[in-house]
Motif scaffolding. Sequence first.
Motif: not given
Length: 421
Positions: A316-338
């Motif tokens: 129960g703790a994981f879906p709401a509290q663990v891992g980067l949101p998809l938008a942030e993943c996309l931001r970091r991937l774009a900054a590094a070159g996807p």
Amino acid sequence: MSDLSAPGFPEEEVRQRARAGTAAAFPPPGSYGQVLFGAGRPAGGLGAPDASDALDALRIVPPVFVPQRLAKLIDLGREPDYRDVELTTAIGGFTSALPVYVSATGSTRAAGGDLGLALGRQAGALGLPMVIGENIVPVNGYGRLGEAADRALLGRLRAYTEHLPDGLGGVAVQQSTEDADAEVWNLLYSDPAALPLLESGRLAFELKVGQGAKPGLGGMTVLDAAAAARLGDRYGLDPVFGEDGRVLRAGTPGTFTAEILRQQVRLMRNNFPRARVWVKLHPGRDVAEAARVAAEAGADAVTVDGAEGGTGWAPGAFPAQVGLPLAECLRRLAAAGPPPCLLVSGRMWEGGRAVKSLALGARAVGLGRAALLAAAEDPEEGLIRFTDCLALELRLLISALGKYTPAAVERADVWSPDFPE
């Protein structure tokens, strides 16, 4: 129960843990196989995006001047409209009818049996690539030794390929640490049932590093006493649910360093040269580095599951509290070159969220819970009708931007005051 209270504090949740102990860290075990868990969103449908989700909060912003529409007019000899948007997309070495694939469904009961077969039949008919998830062979069998055909791996594969049109789609078969022990890829690569996919370039093997619903953990399912006795020598089993005989079956992640990931991808390319290579990552804080390593090692596609990704079972703790949101993943991937072919998933079900993901660098988006729910609603046509609606939304939105292919959508096509360029 005492009359002690704690206003403003999650009192009932604390009391539930006091009553149930370790079982309270998970959803009720009786919901296993019937409920698809994952990060939620407010009720209200299309008109009520989740303002706390940076991807939902983005707005799609059509320009005033649309030179690509003029170019399309000249090409067609008439004014183009949304029906002229061509959605066919190259996905990880496959050709898909849409910038969409069906995300992994593994050995969880929710995706097994008739529903798993219905999902495969409809995905195949649509020409959408489909991922067959981990742990099916160790839990349900391969399909040649008397295992239940509807739950075994070959049953799902056949349901998909029997309805697949020429030139479209493809199957990616996941392998986890436990699957490696069962030699799933070796079995499939030499099986005559997979030969048509191999010969047409429509078979991939996907290395599962992690998933969005429970980053840093392996797959998890609930087993009854009989299944636990049968699988106890292959999995970690934990009696967290008490005395009713059900146990937690927990898989283990198997990738520890960049060099290990690099060598795993190279080994896949060397051992299975006719199969495409996909790598699935959880939304870790170093997701951009991991994607770069996988792509440079030769992966045909890198899948990133946002923290919004769904699952058949998770603490129960994981879906709401663990891992980067998809938008942030996309931001970091774009900054590094996807990576050249980036696939993303995480609460995908309508065209707006999909187009925003394409604008932020994704090649295609994955349907998980949405695909299962649609197939469950109507095992014959539910996913087909759902995808017809999604395709219409994609065409309308892409056309509104003055563009006519998903690949033409770009970062300038979305805006939010809180989402940096």
